[in-house]
Scaffold this motif. Structure first.
Motif, mmCIF file in Angstrom:
data_model
loop_
_atom_site.group_PDB
_atom_site.id
_atom_site.type_symbol
_atom_site.label_atom_id
_atom_site.label_comp_id
_atom_site.label_asym_id
_atom_site.label_seq_id
_atom_site.Cartn_x
_atom_site.Cartn_y
_atom_site.Cartn_z
ATOM 1 N N TYR A 171 0.829 -1.208 0.000
ATOM 2 C CA TYR A 171 0.000 0.000 0.000
ATOM 3 C C TYR A 171 0.863 1.257 0.000
ATOM 4 O O TYR A 171 0.465 2.273 -0.555
ATOM 5 C CB TYR A 171 -0.954 -0.015 1.201
ATOM 6 C CG TYR A 171 -1.911 1.146 1.226
ATOM 7 C CD1 TYR A 171 -2.756 1.400 0.151
ATOM 8 C CD2 TYR A 171 -1.972 1.995 2.309
ATOM 9 C CE1 TYR A 171 -3.630 2.461 0.164
ATOM 10 C CE2 TYR A 171 -2.841 3.066 2.339
ATOM 11 C CZ TYR A 171 -3.671 3.294 1.262
ATOM 12 O OH TYR A 171 -4.525 4.353 1.268
ATOM 13 N N VAL A 185 1.515 2.114 -3.564
ATOM 14 C CA VAL A 185 0.329 2.728 -4.167
ATOM 15 C C VAL A 185 0.244 4.202 -3.772
ATOM 16 O O VAL A 185 0.021 5.080 -4.606
ATOM 17 C CB VAL A 185 -0.949 1.970 -3.749
ATOM 18 C CG1 VAL A 185 -2.206 2.715 -4.165
ATOM 19 C CG2 VAL A 185 -0.943 0.563 -4.316
ATOM 20 N N VAL A 201 -11.993 -1.644 -5.455
ATOM 21 C CA VAL A 201 -10.667 -1.826 -6.036
ATOM 22 C C VAL A 201 -10.515 -0.861 -7.204
ATOM 23 O O VAL A 201 -11.310 -0.890 -8.137
ATOM 24 C CB VAL A 201 -10.462 -3.277 -6.534
ATOM 25 C CG1 VAL A 201 -9.088 -3.445 -7.138
ATOM 26 C CG2 VAL A 201 -10.668 -4.261 -5.418
ATOM 27 N N GLU A 214 -4.696 -0.130 -7.326
ATOM 28 C CA GLU A 214 -4.798 -1.153 -6.276
ATOM 29 C C GLU A 214 -4.865 -2.548 -6.897
ATOM 30 O O GLU A 214 -4.230 -3.481 -6.403
ATOM 31 C CB GLU A 214 -6.040 -0.918 -5.412
ATOM 32 C CG GLU A 214 -5.931 0.229 -4.467
ATOM 33 C CD GLU A 214 -7.200 0.445 -3.678
ATOM 34 O OE1 GLU A 214 -7.104 0.711 -2.470
ATOM 35 O OE2 GLU A 214 -8.293 0.338 -4.262
ATOM 36 N N LEU A 269 -4.398 -5.287 -4.191
ATOM 37 C CA LEU A 269 -4.941 -4.701 -2.965
ATOM 38 C C LEU A 269 -6.389 -4.270 -3.162
ATOM 39 O O LEU A 269 -6.880 -4.207 -4.292
ATOM 40 C CB LEU A 269 -4.108 -3.483 -2.542
ATOM 41 C CG LEU A 269 -2.623 -3.738 -2.281
ATOM 42 C CD1 LEU A 269 -1.913 -2.433 -1.974
ATOM 43 C CD2 LEU A 269 -2.441 -4.731 -1.156
ATOM 44 N N CYS A 270 -7.048 -3.955 -2.055
ATOM 45 C CA CYS A 270 -8.418 -3.452 -2.099
ATOM 46 C C CYS A 270 -8.664 -2.555 -0.890
ATOM 47 O O CYS A 270 -7.838 -2.485 0.023
ATOM 48 C CB CYS A 270 -9.423 -4.594 -2.133
ATOM 49 S SG CYS A 270 -9.463 -5.569 -0.615
ATOM 50 N N THR A 271 -9.814 -1.882 -0.895
ATOM 51 C CA THR A 271 -10.240 -1.056 0.232
ATOM 52 C C THR A 271 -11.564 -1.599 0.734
ATOM 53 O O THR A 271 -12.513 -1.759 -0.038
ATOM 54 C CB THR A 271 -10.406 0.419 -0.199
ATOM 55 O OG1 THR A 271 -9.151 0.904 -0.651
ATOM 56 C CG2 THR A 271 -10.897 1.276 0.951
ATOM 57 N N PRO A 293 -8.023 0.878 3.941
ATOM 58 C CA PRO A 293 -7.369 0.773 2.635
ATOM 59 C C PRO A 293 -6.150 -0.142 2.699
ATOM 60 O O PRO A 293 -5.619 -0.432 3.765
ATOM 61 C CB PRO A 293 -6.941 2.221 2.368
ATOM 62 C CG PRO A 293 -6.665 2.767 3.728
ATOM 63 C CD PRO A 293 -7.664 2.101 4.643
ATOM 64 N N GLY A 294 -5.711 -0.618 1.533
ATOM 65 C CA GLY A 294 -4.453 -1.358 1.452
ATOM 66 C C GLY A 294 -4.499 -2.794 1.918
ATOM 67 O O GLY A 294 -3.463 -3.364 2.257
#
Length: 171
Positions: free
Chosen positions: A20, A23, A120, A124, A129-131, A146-147
């Motif tokens: 993250y 990102v 996403v 990400e 990754l996703c939130t 997040p992350g």
């Protein structure tokens, strides 16, 4: 994760993915380039003689230099900000922790969650990754993490949804 005075006792925090930070750094770099381009316009116009007399030369130089200094400060803080994000699952609620200078620990009771969403974006997605977003009846208590690795985000969504339904069924 370092223990802070506002942390509840006996909580084991789970950190977000180290990816993250990459990102966030990519977003920071793009923002820095855009800001520098915008704040450099007066300097370029003064130096090329298109816009002479106003602003003074020192102001034209101060704009991009000031933007660069502020951007570098933000970039220096990014690793600490990412390390400060964490969450902890407890029996009755989910704790979310954020912040370096202004620290915040949010408690989201499972029974108050209306729905849990996983979002996403393209950057990400490229990093896997996703939130995770949790929505409650009160807009002020909507929370996000997040992350998260995509698999952990999906697992957490299902876990939180199941716990939320179980708490609502008990009402």
């Amino acid at each position: 994760m370092r223990k802070e005075p506002i942390d509840p006792d006996g909580v084991e925090w789970t950190r977000v993915s180290p990816k993250y930070l990459t990102v966030r750094l990519l977003g920071w770099a793009v923002g820095t380039i855009i800001n520098l381009a915008i704040f450099s316009v007066p300097l370029i116009l003064v130096l090329t003689g298109i816009w002479w007399g106003f602003p003074p030369l020192w102001v034209a130089w101060a704009l991009p230099v000031g933007a660069l200094v502020l951007s570098l400060w933000r970039g220096i803080l990014l690793p600490r900000q990412v390390k400060a994000i964490g969450y902890a699952e407890r029996n009755e609620d989910l704790l979310i922790r954020t912040g370096v200078f202004y620290q915040r620990t949010m408690v989201v009771p499972y029974g108050r969650m209306q729905y849990v969403d996983v979002a996403v974006g393209p950057i990400e997605r490229a990093f896997g990754l996703c939130t995770l977003k949790m929505h409650t009846a009160s807009p002020g208590t909507n929370a996000s993490i997040p992350g998260l690795p995509a698999g952990e985000g999906a697992r957490l969504r299902e876990q939180l949804s199941a716990r939320g339904e179980a708490k609502l069924a008990g009402l």
